[in-house]
Design a protein around this motif. Sequence first.
Motif, PDB file in Angstrom:
ATOM      1  N   HIS A  86       0.825  -1.212   0.000  1.00 55.89           N
ATOM      2  CA  HIS A  86       0.000   0.000   0.000  1.00 55.89           C
ATOM      3  C   HIS A  86       0.853   1.254   0.000  1.00 55.89           C
ATOM      4  CE1 HIS A  86       0.157   0.745   4.497  1.00 55.89           C
ATOM      5  NE2 HIS A  86       0.288  -0.568   4.550  1.00 55.89           N
ATOM      6  N   ASP A 125       6.035   1.314   6.949  1.00 56.76           N
ATOM      7  CA  ASP A 125       4.637   0.914   6.718  1.00 56.76           C
ATOM      8  C   ASP A 125       3.985   1.891   5.744  1.00 56.76           C
ATOM      9  OD1 ASP A 125       2.086  -0.106   6.924  1.00 56.76           O
ATOM     10  OD2 ASP A 125       1.737   0.607   8.964  1.00 56.76           O
ATOM     11  N   ASP A 126       3.927   1.616   4.458  1.00 58.01           N
ATOM     12  CA  ASP A 126       4.474   0.410   3.860  1.00 58.01           C
ATOM     13  C   ASP A 126       5.316   0.786   2.646  1.00 58.01           C
ATOM     14  OD1 ASP A 126       4.674  -2.429   3.210  1.00 58.01           O
ATOM     15  OD2 ASP A 126       3.099  -2.112   1.747  1.00 58.01           O
ATOM     16  N   GLU A 158      -5.351   1.035   2.531  1.00 58.18           N
ATOM     17  CA  GLU A 158      -5.099   0.023   3.571  1.00 58.18           C
ATOM     18  C   GLU A 158      -5.269   0.606   4.958  1.00 58.18           C
ATOM     19  OE1 GLU A 158      -3.525  -2.763   6.340  1.00 58.18           O
ATOM     20  OE2 GLU A 158      -2.801  -0.729   6.066  1.00 58.18           O
ATOM     21  N   GLU A 159      -4.746   1.808   5.160  1.00 56.76           N
ATOM     22  CA  GLU A 159      -4.762   2.383   6.510  1.00 56.76           C
ATOM     23  C   GLU A 159      -6.149   2.877   6.934  1.00 56.76           C
ATOM     24  OE1 GLU A 159      -2.472   1.731   8.340  1.00 56.76           O
ATOM     25  OE2 GLU A 159      -0.497   1.980   7.445  1.00 56.76           O
ATOM     26  N   ASP A 185       4.516  -6.293   4.507  1.00 56.78           N
ATOM     27  CA  ASP A 185       3.828  -5.227   5.247  1.00 56.78           C
ATOM     28  C   ASP A 185       3.727  -5.621   6.717  1.00 56.78           C
ATOM     29  OD1 ASP A 185       2.496  -2.814   5.590  1.00 56.78           O
ATOM     30  OD2 ASP A 185       0.531  -3.649   5.088  1.00 56.78           O
TER      31      ASP A 185
HETATM   32 MN    MN Z   1       0.902  -1.565   6.359  1.00 58.80          MN
END
Ligand code: MN
Length: 463
Positions: A86, A125-126, A158-159, A185
Motif C-alpha cells: 500500500h 509501513d508500507d 489500507e490504513e 507489510d
Molecule cells: Mn501496512
Amino acid sequence: MDSIKEYLDKNKDRFLDELVDILKIPSISADPAYKGDMLKAADAVKARLLEAGCDTAEVSPTPGHPVVYAEKIIDKNLPTVLVYGHYDVQPPDPLDLWDSPPFEPVIKETKIHPEGAIFARGSCDDKGQMYMHVKAMEYMTQNDELPCNVKFMIEGEEEVGSEHLDWWIKENKEKLQNDVILISDTGMISKDTPSITTGLRGLSYVEVEVTGANRDLHSGLYGGAVANPLNILSEMIAQLTDENNHISIPGFYDNVENLSDEERSKMAEAPFSLEEYKEKLDIRDVHGEKGYSTLERGSIRPTLDVNGMWGGYIGEGAKTVLPSKAYAKISMRLVPNQDWKEITELFKKHFESLAPDSVKVEVKPHHGGYPYVTPIDTIGYQAASAAYEETFGKTPIPQRSGGSIPIVSLFEKELDSKIILMGFGLDTDAIHSPNEHFGIWNYLKGIETIPWFYKHFTEMSKK
Ligand code: MN
Ligand code: BES
Ligand code: MN
C-alpha cells in the motif's frame, strides 16, 4: 543470482534516493485534504513500476483512492506471483513529537540500525517495504533473472480499512489470477532472527457516543444531579473487561480458536526477552489477559482497546463544565473463527445494555476485517523459507503477528490464493507512531531476499 549483492552495492544510493522521493509525498488516506497527494503517490508508483520493467501499469480508480496495477507476463505457462502493498500512510499526528518533519525524510543512526535508518511517515509501513519489491523487480528484469510472471497491486486505502478493495478485487478477478500472493507489510523478530508472519488478527472498529443533557451544564449547579457522559462512558468502558483482563461481552469468546498445548509450547520457543521488551517501552510491568504470555496476548488472543476518548473541556486552564457528550473510538483485535460483523453486533448490544437511563448511547461501526492464518507446508512458505536461508543463512521462524491486514483473508476467499507475508520491519521501527523509521540494512536485505523467493517458488512449482 549471486549478482544481486553486486547490483545492490552499485545501486543502493539510488535505491535510497528513489524511496526518499516517494516518502516526501504526504499520501494520508484518512484525510480528504490529501486527495491530490494520494494521486501523486499513485502516479509515482506507476511510473517506478514501468521503469522497473513492468510491461503495463495503470492507476485504476475506485470510489475512494485508486489502486496501482502493473504486470509483466513472460509466459502463460509459468507461475504468477502477485505482489500486494500500500502507498497510503497513517496521519503523522502528533506532529510535535517528531524529531524531524514526517514528510522530509532524513537518515540517522540508531542503536538497532548502526547502518542508518530512514525516518519518515510510511518508511516502514508500507512505502519502504513495498518499494523493496519494485527494486527487486528492477534487479530481476535488468539481469535476466525474472523466472516467472509478476503482477503488482498497490492500494491506497489500507490504513483506512481497504473499504473499496472488496469491490475492486471482484471487478478484476480474472486479471488478478495468481499462484501465490507476496506481501511485505509486517515485521520480523530481529535482524539476526528472521521470521515469516503466518497469521494476522482480524479487527472490529467502532465509535461510541454517550449523550447526557441536551447542552453543556455548569458543573456546580448540575454536577452530582445529572449524569456526566464522560464519567458514565469511563464506567461503561471499565465494565468491558474483568479483573483477569478478560473481555466481558457475552459471546465474545464463543468461536475463538484455542491453540493446543503443543502449539503453545512451540510458540514459546521463539526468542523473546520480557525484560528487554519492558525496557524498550520503559514500562515496569506488562498488562494483559490472565493465563497467557506476552507473545500470546499479542497474537493469538483477541483484545479490546480504547484508541481515543474525548469530550468536555480540554483547553488551557480549567473550565467547570458538565459536558453534554462523550466519545470513544474502540478497536477489537480478533483471532481465527471470530467473525468481525458478529463481534461488532455483540459489542453494540452489550454496550447499549450497559447504559443507565440517564444517558443515550450510540454505537457506530467503522470498519473491520477477518483474521488470517496460513499453513507452512505450502510451496509458497517453503520458497520463502529457502529465500531467507540464502540471505540470512538461517531458517526463518514462523510467527503469528498481532497486526491486521484485512485484505489478506479477502484474497484467500476471492482469489483462492495462499498469501506469504515476508516482512522486514522491526517492532521498534515505530510504525503509526512519531519518528517512524526503516533500517537501511532491512531495506537492502529485503531487496536481496525477494528475488530468491521468485527463484525458489518457480523451481518448486515445477516439481
Ligand atoms: Mn501496512
Ligand atoms: N502493516 C500494518 C499491519 C501490520 C504491521 C501487521 C506489523 C503486522 C505487523 C497495516 O498497515 C496496518 O496498520 N493495519 C491496520 C489495520 C487497518 C484496518 C487500519 C492495523 O493493524 O491497525
Ligand atoms: Mn499501517
